[in-house]
Design an enzyme around this catalytic site. Structure first.
Site, PDB file in Angstrom:
ATOM      1  N   ASP A  16     -64.099 -24.186  20.560  1.00 25.28           N
ATOM      2  CA  ASP A  16     -62.830 -24.268  21.288  1.00 25.28           C
ATOM      3  C   ASP A  16     -62.912 -23.734  22.711  1.00 25.28           C
ATOM      4  O   ASP A  16     -63.834 -23.000  23.072  1.00 25.28           O
ATOM      5  CB  ASP A  16     -61.766 -23.446  20.554  1.00 25.28           C
ATOM      6  N   GLY A  49     -65.033 -21.230  14.452  1.00 26.23           N
ATOM      7  CA  GLY A  49     -65.901 -22.200  15.121  1.00 26.23           C
ATOM      8  C   GLY A  49     -66.813 -22.997  14.208  1.00 26.23           C
ATOM      9  O   GLY A  49     -67.085 -24.164  14.468  1.00 26.23           O
ATOM     10  N   THR A  98     -72.728 -11.806  17.962  1.00 26.49           N
ATOM     11  CA  THR A  98     -72.110 -11.988  16.642  1.00 26.49           C
ATOM     12  C   THR A  98     -73.178 -11.983  15.548  1.00 26.49           C
ATOM     13  O   THR A  98     -73.051 -11.279  14.544  1.00 26.49           O
ATOM     14  CB  THR A  98     -71.331 -13.319  16.602  1.00 26.49           C
ATOM     15  N   ASP A 115     -74.897 -17.698  21.142  1.00 30.59           N
ATOM     16  CA  ASP A 115     -74.816 -17.634  22.604  1.00 30.59           C
ATOM     17  C   ASP A 115     -75.554 -16.363  23.057  1.00 30.59           C
ATOM     18  O   ASP A 115     -76.773 -16.377  23.180  1.00 30.59           O
ATOM     19  CB  ASP A 115     -73.324 -17.639  22.974  1.00 30.59           C
ATOM     20  N   ARG A 171     -61.145 -28.209  19.251  1.00 25.60           N
ATOM     21  CA  ARG A 171     -61.984 -28.055  18.056  1.00 25.60           C
ATOM     22  C   ARG A 171     -62.134 -29.378  17.301  1.00 25.60           C
ATOM     23  O   ARG A 171     -63.094 -29.583  16.581  1.00 25.60           O
ATOM     24  CB  ARG A 171     -61.376 -27.014  17.099  1.00 25.60           C
ATOM     25  N   GLY A 186     -75.872 -13.896  21.168  1.00 24.04           N
ATOM     26  CA  GLY A 186     -76.476 -13.389  19.928  1.00 24.04           C
ATOM     27  C   GLY A 186     -75.751 -12.166  19.393  1.00 24.04           C
ATOM     28  O   GLY A 186     -76.133 -11.608  18.358  1.00 24.04           O
ATOM     29  N   GLU A 216     -73.255 -20.490  11.664  1.00 24.43           N
ATOM     30  CA  GLU A 216     -72.538 -20.250  12.917  1.00 24.43           C
ATOM     31  C   GLU A 216     -72.417 -21.540  13.705  1.00 24.43           C
ATOM     32  O   GLU A 216     -73.263 -22.430  13.612  1.00 24.43           O
ATOM     33  CB  GLU A 216     -73.297 -19.235  13.766  1.00 24.43           C
ATOM     34  N   ASP A 217     -71.377 -21.621  14.536  1.00 25.46           N
ATOM     35  CA  ASP A 217     -71.230 -22.764  15.431  1.00 25.46           C
ATOM     36  C   ASP A 217     -72.274 -22.726  16.536  1.00 25.46           C
ATOM     37  O   ASP A 217     -72.969 -23.684  16.801  1.00 25.46           O
ATOM     38  CB  ASP A 217     -69.804 -22.823  16.011  1.00 25.46           C
TER      39      ASP A 217
HETATM   40  P1  IMP Z   1     -72.288 -14.831  20.696  1.00 21.16           P
HETATM   41  O1  IMP Z   1     -72.272 -14.528  22.177  1.00 21.16           O
HETATM   42  O2  IMP Z   1     -73.613 -15.376  20.266  1.00 21.16           O
HETATM   43  O3  IMP Z   1     -71.866 -13.632  19.905  1.00 21.16           O
HETATM   44  O4  IMP Z   1     -71.218 -15.974  20.448  1.00 21.16           O
HETATM   45  C1  IMP Z   1     -69.986 -15.611  19.896  1.00 21.16           C
HETATM   46  C2  IMP Z   1     -69.072 -16.747  19.683  1.00 21.16           C
HETATM   47  O5  IMP Z   1     -68.563 -17.122  20.947  1.00 21.16           O
HETATM   48  C3  IMP Z   1     -69.599 -18.021  19.073  1.00 21.16           C
HETATM   49  O6  IMP Z   1     -69.661 -17.985  17.663  1.00 21.16           O
HETATM   50  C4  IMP Z   1     -68.562 -19.017  19.557  1.00 21.16           C
HETATM   51  O7  IMP Z   1     -67.440 -19.032  18.687  1.00 21.16           O
HETATM   52  C5  IMP Z   1     -68.186 -18.455  20.907  1.00 21.16           C
HETATM   53  N1  IMP Z   1     -68.906 -19.184  21.962  1.00 21.16           N
HETATM   54  C6  IMP Z   1     -70.039 -18.846  22.591  1.00 21.16           C
HETATM   55  N2  IMP Z   1     -70.386 -19.789  23.488  1.00 21.16           N
HETATM   56  C7  IMP Z   1     -69.437 -20.749  23.395  1.00 21.16           C
HETATM   57  C8  IMP Z   1     -69.244 -22.015  24.032  1.00 21.16           C
HETATM   58  O8  IMP Z   1     -70.011 -22.476  24.912  1.00 21.16           O
HETATM   59  N3  IMP Z   1     -68.137 -22.711  23.653  1.00 21.16           N
HETATM   60  C9  IMP Z   1     -67.261 -22.275  22.706  1.00 21.16           C
HETATM   61  N4  IMP Z   1     -67.420 -21.121  22.069  1.00 21.16           N
HETATM   62  C10 IMP Z   1     -68.500 -20.365  22.413  1.00 21.16           C
END
Ligand code: IMP
Length: 187
Positions: free
Chosen positions: A153, A38, A101, A97, A159, A99, A93-94
């Site tokens: 994605d 991402g 990751t 969300d 992407r 948190g 990070e992209d």
């Molecule tokens: P986390 O929930 O912060 O661990 O997010 C994990 C990963 O989920 C991110 O690095 C993105 O690759 C993917 N992700 C979370 N939210 C979105 C979204 O709205 N669109 C696309 N990918 C997402």
């Protein structure tokens, strides 16, 4: 889908973030670690904006799941190639969300003894946070909608969009899909 952040706004914001990072890391050689896939596009644009001497690397983590949900434990799919001991690491990070990751990586990366570790995210969804993760640099806060484009994605697609767009739920009127229906020529 609804375009939330235009290409020009992203470009402008990435440049602003680069100026702040330059100010913070003046005289040092930070190491920018992109979280695949991402962050690949944001990482590439960010490091090209920076005028600091720097190095780059990538890692990748995954959890089971597809579409808009991810479940199951996180695993490291691709480890770093370079030793980060003593380096000023900026994790790129992209989107932050839940948190999950970022908090996983902030527990794991310090074991490699970097001199410092900061988090830089293009996007953040503060309302979704379930795990402790607060980016040091954030491009844009976005609402609780699933977003795609500029590296992000949906089932590996979108992407390459140069902007950030939010997917509409299936029962909403599609706008981009509508214009595709009116196209007469083959792809
Ligand atoms: P986390 O929930 O912060 O661990 O997010 C994990 C990963 O989920 C991110 O690095 C993105 O690759 C993917 N992700 C979370 N939210 C979105 C979204 O709205 N669109 C696309 N990918 C997402």
């Amino acid at each position: 889908m609804d375009v939330l952040i235009q290409e020009a706004e992203i470009r402008q914001r990435v440049a602003q973030m680069a100026r702040r990072i330059e100010a913070d890391y003046r005289g040092r050689e930070p190491h920018f670690v992109g979280v695949l896939k991402g962050a690949a596009i944001f990482h590439a644009d960010l490091v090209r904006e920076l005028t600091l001497p720097l190095t780059i690397d990538f890692l990748s983590v995954s959890s089971y799941g597809s579409g808009t949900a991810s479940v199951g434990p996180l695993t490291l799919d691709k480890d770093l190639e370079d030793d980060i001991k003593g380096k000023d690491v900026v994790l790129v990070e992209d989107i932050v969300d839940t948190g999950r990751t970022a908090s996983f990586l902030f527990r794991w990366l310090p074991k490699r003894k970097p001199a410092s570790l900061r988090l830089c995210a293009l996007l953040s969804k503060p309302s979704r946070r379930e795990f402790p993760a607060s980016p040091d640099y954030v491009g844009f806060d976005v609402p609780d909608r699933f977003v795609v484009g500029y590296g992000l994605d949906y089932n590996q697609m979108y992407r390459n969009l140069p902007y950030i767009a939010a997917l509409r739920s299936p029962n909403e009127e599609p706008s981009i899909a509508h214009s595709e229906h009116t196209a007469t020529s083959e792809p």
